[in-house]
Design an enzyme around this catalytic site. Structure first.
Site, PDB file in Angstrom:
ATOM      1  N   CYS A   9       0.810  -1.212   0.000  1.00 43.28           N
ATOM      2  CA  CYS A   9       0.000   0.000   0.000  1.00 43.28           C
ATOM      3  C   CYS A   9       0.841   1.258   0.000  1.00 43.28           C
ATOM      4  O   CYS A   9       2.038   1.230   0.281  1.00 43.28           O
ATOM      5  CB  CYS A   9      -0.913   0.017   1.229  1.00 43.28           C
ATOM      6  SG  CYS A   9      -2.057  -1.360   1.265  1.00 43.28           S
ATOM      7  N   GLY A  35      -0.607   0.331  -4.700  1.00 43.27           N
ATOM      8  CA  GLY A  35      -1.903  -0.267  -4.406  1.00 43.27           C
ATOM      9  C   GLY A  35      -2.928   0.208  -5.406  1.00 43.27           C
ATOM     10  O   GLY A  35      -3.148   1.406  -5.543  1.00 43.27           O
ATOM     11  N   ASN A 118       0.640   0.724   5.975  1.00 39.62           N
ATOM     12  CA  ASN A 118       1.384  -0.006   4.951  1.00 39.62           C
ATOM     13  C   ASN A 118       2.251  -1.038   5.663  1.00 39.62           C
ATOM     14  O   ASN A 118       3.172  -0.686   6.379  1.00 39.62           O
ATOM     15  CB  ASN A 118       2.259   0.971   4.156  1.00 39.62           C
ATOM     16  CG  ASN A 118       3.246   0.276   3.233  1.00 39.62           C
ATOM     17  OD1 ASN A 118       4.279   0.834   2.908  1.00 39.62           O
ATOM     18  ND2 ASN A 118       2.943  -0.931   2.806  1.00 39.62           N
ATOM     19  N   GLY A 119       1.937  -2.321   5.489  1.00 36.13           N
ATOM     20  CA  GLY A 119       2.723  -3.348   6.149  1.00 36.13           C
ATOM     21  C   GLY A 119       1.880  -4.539   6.553  1.00 36.13           C
ATOM     22  O   GLY A 119       0.829  -4.803   5.976  1.00 36.13           O
ATOM     23  N   CYS A 259      13.255  -3.380   3.990  1.00 40.96           N
ATOM     24  CA  CYS A 259      12.901  -4.309   2.922  1.00 40.96           C
ATOM     25  C   CYS A 259      13.757  -4.047   1.691  1.00 40.96           C
ATOM     26  O   CYS A 259      13.610  -3.022   1.025  1.00 40.96           O
ATOM     27  CB  CYS A 259      11.421  -4.157   2.566  1.00 40.96           C
ATOM     28  SG  CYS A 259      10.923  -5.136   1.137  1.00 40.96           S
ATOM     29  N   TYR A 265      12.294  -3.873  -6.809  1.00 36.79           N
ATOM     30  CA  TYR A 265      11.101  -3.858  -7.659  1.00 36.79           C
ATOM     31  C   TYR A 265      10.043  -2.831  -7.285  1.00 36.79           C
ATOM     32  O   TYR A 265       9.535  -2.118  -8.147  1.00 36.79           O
ATOM     33  CB  TYR A 265      10.467  -5.256  -7.656  1.00 36.79           C
ATOM     34  CG  TYR A 265       9.118  -5.348  -8.333  1.00 36.79           C
ATOM     35  CD1 TYR A 265       8.999  -5.208  -9.711  1.00 36.79           C
ATOM     36  CD2 TYR A 265       7.954  -5.579  -7.595  1.00 36.79           C
ATOM     37  CE1 TYR A 265       7.762  -5.289 -10.339  1.00 36.79           C
ATOM     38  CE2 TYR A 265       6.720  -5.671  -8.219  1.00 36.79           C
ATOM     39  CZ  TYR A 265       6.623  -5.526  -9.585  1.00 36.79           C
ATOM     40  OH  TYR A 265       5.408  -5.595 -10.196  1.00 36.79           O
ATOM     41  N   ASP A 383      15.830  -8.939 -16.006  1.00 33.97           N
ATOM     42  CA  ASP A 383      14.599  -8.684 -15.251  1.00 33.97           C
ATOM     43  C   ASP A 383      14.969  -8.567 -13.784  1.00 33.97           C
ATOM     44  O   ASP A 383      16.039  -9.006 -13.342  1.00 33.97           O
ATOM     45  CB  ASP A 383      13.587  -9.804 -15.467  1.00 33.97           C
ATOM     46  CG  ASP A 383      12.151  -9.370 -15.169  1.00 33.97           C
ATOM     47  OD1 ASP A 383      11.955  -8.206 -14.759  1.00 33.97           O
ATOM     48  OD2 ASP A 383      11.235 -10.196 -15.330  1.00 33.97           O
ATOM     49  N   ASP A 384      14.061  -7.965 -12.993  1.00 32.00           N
ATOM     50  CA  ASP A 384      14.362  -7.734 -11.586  1.00 32.00           C
ATOM     51  C   ASP A 384      14.136  -8.961 -10.721  1.00 32.00           C
ATOM     52  O   ASP A 384      14.798  -9.135  -9.693  1.00 32.00           O
ATOM     53  CB  ASP A 384      13.543  -6.558 -11.049  1.00 32.00           C
ATOM     54  CG  ASP A 384      12.070  -6.703 -11.356  1.00 32.00           C
ATOM     55  OD1 ASP A 384      11.403  -7.512 -10.690  1.00 32.00           O
ATOM     56  OD2 ASP A 384      11.586  -6.025 -12.283  1.00 32.00           O
ATOM     57  N   CYS A 420       6.901 -13.570   2.112  1.00 35.51           N
ATOM     58  CA  CYS A 420       7.123 -12.414   2.972  1.00 35.51           C
ATOM     59  C   CYS A 420       5.945 -12.306   3.943  1.00 35.51           C
ATOM     60  O   CYS A 420       4.791 -12.447   3.552  1.00 35.51           O
ATOM     61  CB  CYS A 420       7.212 -11.139   2.142  1.00 35.51           C
ATOM     62  SG  CYS A 420       7.286  -9.625   3.128  1.00 35.51           S
ATOM     63  N   CYS A 476      16.206  -6.497   5.270  1.00 41.58           N
ATOM     64  CA  CYS A 476      15.490  -7.771   5.327  1.00 41.58           C
ATOM     65  C   CYS A 476      15.616  -8.452   3.971  1.00 41.58           C
ATOM     66  O   CYS A 476      15.220  -7.882   2.946  1.00 41.58           O
ATOM     67  CB  CYS A 476      14.022  -7.544   5.676  1.00 41.58           C
ATOM     68  SG  CYS A 476      13.054  -9.079   5.663  1.00 41.58           S
ATOM     69  N   CYS A 479      12.807 -13.119   1.808  1.00 41.19           N
ATOM     70  CA  CYS A 479      12.237 -13.795   0.641  1.00 41.19           C
ATOM     71  C   CYS A 479      13.307 -14.511  -0.180  1.00 41.19           C
ATOM     72  O   CYS A 479      13.003 -15.435  -0.932  1.00 41.19           O
ATOM     73  CB  CYS A 479      11.460 -12.806  -0.233  1.00 41.19           C
ATOM     74  SG  CYS A 479      12.400 -11.357  -0.751  1.00 41.19           S
TER      75      CYS A 479
END
Length: 500
Positions: A9, A35, A118-119, A259, A265, A383-384, A420, A476, A479
């Site tokens: 978000c 979002g 957001n989170g 993050c 991305y 690509d990312d 995540c 972090c 992932c």
């Protein structure tokens, strides 16, 4: 069937400005990439006739431009000099519930309060179970509502004390904007998972998930809200030119677990997050990708008279591809950046585009190849990230039909191997391509149809980010590494712990 992590978000807030709602609208428009499901704005104003504070709100499903398509909303409905706004993305199953559209607002014994989040709260299930045992009724399935219940249940005297006590009871990832009758409050969790920036416009303070929201309204970026910081912006802050700051201490980790996927991305390349420009970091990712996988080790069949070409998957990997080419040229390896894929910007992200017959058709409505660029050339696609591999496979198939000499795929991040729990929505572990093929790169390359597949290493990713942003910060990488800095309940159902 998504092939990229889904956005979480975007949040925005402004205090004491005559155009608060309109500025929030522009800010949300710049944060639309964070979002795309729903949007909302809440303002605060004092009703002279009724002698009390009110919090009008306007929110609905859809993009910002469609939710706020009537200018009378800002003239007659969203009155007040302070406002907060929210763009929302949620998990499947709860996305059609209008009660989940933020910002939330409530009236309780200490006045009005609204919140945008957001989170993702790691201890949401425990808190929800506790409140259910106490007989609390819930209006939504979002973990954000838990914060409001914690505030209203606090026995502290002042609203700020109640908010601080509530924040001490939550864990996980949260960047928050809160609006009370006479205050704007901005919060980042003690580990700093999510970005949040402080700005100023016409002498008024504003906050946003990314600084691109400041650029659209010509606001000045002041600084980041620090991990664990609670900023209280009120008339006192306006007079003293400094918001009141409180500090939340981390219960886990070092107090810095930002993050890293924001750089890979999510964030816009023209934004500044965690103290550094996203574009600069992504170019560095391309640089380290070139160091680990230089052109001379990738290309196998390139003719002497035709340089290998590097193409990006637009738009999030554009700058990483440029960084890859630039570093190879510095190392003395010939290659050329080309526009080999064209993106249709009038089509939404493939995983939320309704009405298409197949996954392949969705990809084709979004991308097309430039055949004259690709034909007969050795092609490196940058690509990312790769999640399931479905989009990658269709893109490679499209490129193969343009008759390249060879096709290689480079990824400016490591293989994604775990979900995540801090605000991004990944598929289940068994759906991730890296896990389906037991992290066998050759089998993964065969799955997407390329001559070779190469990833940036986890160490390379962290080193690339830290070289561009050398401040004393940790990131972090859960992932990519399964190393979770804050404990989570892995058995939580998505409906119980909704990503918002």
């Amino acid at each position: 069937m998504i092939d990229k992590p889904r956005d979480y978000c975007g949040i925005f807030g402004v205090y004491d400005h005559p155009d608060a709602a309109l500025l929030t609208y522009y800010g949300l428009h710049s944060l639309q990439h964070r979002g795309q499901e729903s949007a909302g704005i809440v303002t605060s104003s004092y009703d002279e006739e009724k002698g009390r504070w009110t919090m009008p709100a306007h929110k609905d499903f859809g993009l910002v431009l469609s939710v706020f398509d009537d200018q009378n909303i800002f003239k007659n409905e969203l009155v007040g000099n302070s406002a907060i706004g929210h763009n929302r993305y949620s998990t499947t199953g709860s996305s059609k519930n209008p009660a989940n559209i933020q910002p939330f607002r409530v009236h309780y014994r200490n006045g009005n309060i609204a919140i945008g989040h957001n989170g993702n709260l790691a201890n949401a299930k425990q808190l929800r179970d506790r409140f259910r045992q106490e007989g609390v009724l819930f209006q939504s399935t979002s973990d954000t509502e838990l914060i409001l219940h914690l505030i209203s249940h606090s026995q502290k005297d002042t609203q700020i004390e109640q908010i601080l006590e509530a924040l001490e009871q939550i864990e996980g990832a949260y960047s928050l904007v809160m609006l009370t009758d006479d205050k704007l409050i901005a919060v980042r969790d003690p580990n700093g998972f999510r970005p949040l920036a402080l700005g100023k416009i016409d002498g008024s303070y504003c906050v946003a998930s990314e600084t691109c929201a400041f650029d659209i309204i010509n606001a000045e970026y002041i600084r980041d809200v620090e991990p664990g910081e609670v900023l209280v912006i009120d008339q006192k802050a306006t007079d003293s030119k400094e918001p009141t700051s409180y500090k939340l201490e981390p219960e886990y980790g070092t107090g810095s677990s930002q993050c890293i996927f924001e750089y890979v991305y999510f964030s816009r390349p023209d934004s500044k997050i965690f103290g550094e420009n996203v574009d600069k970091v992504r170019r560095n990712l391309g640089k380290y990708l070139a160091k680990e996988h230089p052109i001379k080790e990738v290309i196998q069949k390139a003719p002497a008279d035709k340089k290998p070409i590097v193409i990006s998957v637009p738009d999030s990997s554009n700058t990483a591809a440029l960084g890859y080419v630039h570093e190879n040229q510095k190392l003395g390896f010939e290659c050329k950046f080309e526009i080999g894929l064209i993106r249709n910007h009038y089509v939404g992200r493939t995983f939320i585009s309704p009405g298409q017959k197949s996954r392949e058709q969705k990809v084709r409505t979004k991308f097309n190849t430039v055949k004259g660029v690709i034909e007969g050339r050795s092609v490196i696609i940058v690509d990312d990230s790769i999640v399931r591999g479905t989009t990658s496979r269709y893109l490679v198939d499209m490129i193969r039909k343009a008759n390249p000499r060879e096709v290689h795929f480079l990824v400016s991040s490591p293989p994604i191997i775990s979900p995540c729990y801090y605000g991004m929505d990944f598929p289940n572990p068994e759906e991730l391509m890296a896990n389906r093929f037991n992290r066998d790169i050759s089998k993964m390359a065969e799955e997407i149809g390329v001559d070779s597949l190469r990833y940036l290493s986890a160490d390379g990713l962290v080193n690339a980010v830290k070289e561009a942003n050398p401040f004393d910060k940790d990131y972090c990488t859960a992932c990519f590494t399964e190393k979770y800095p804050v404990p989570v309940n892995f058995g939580i159902a998505k409906e119980e712990n909704e990503i918002i």
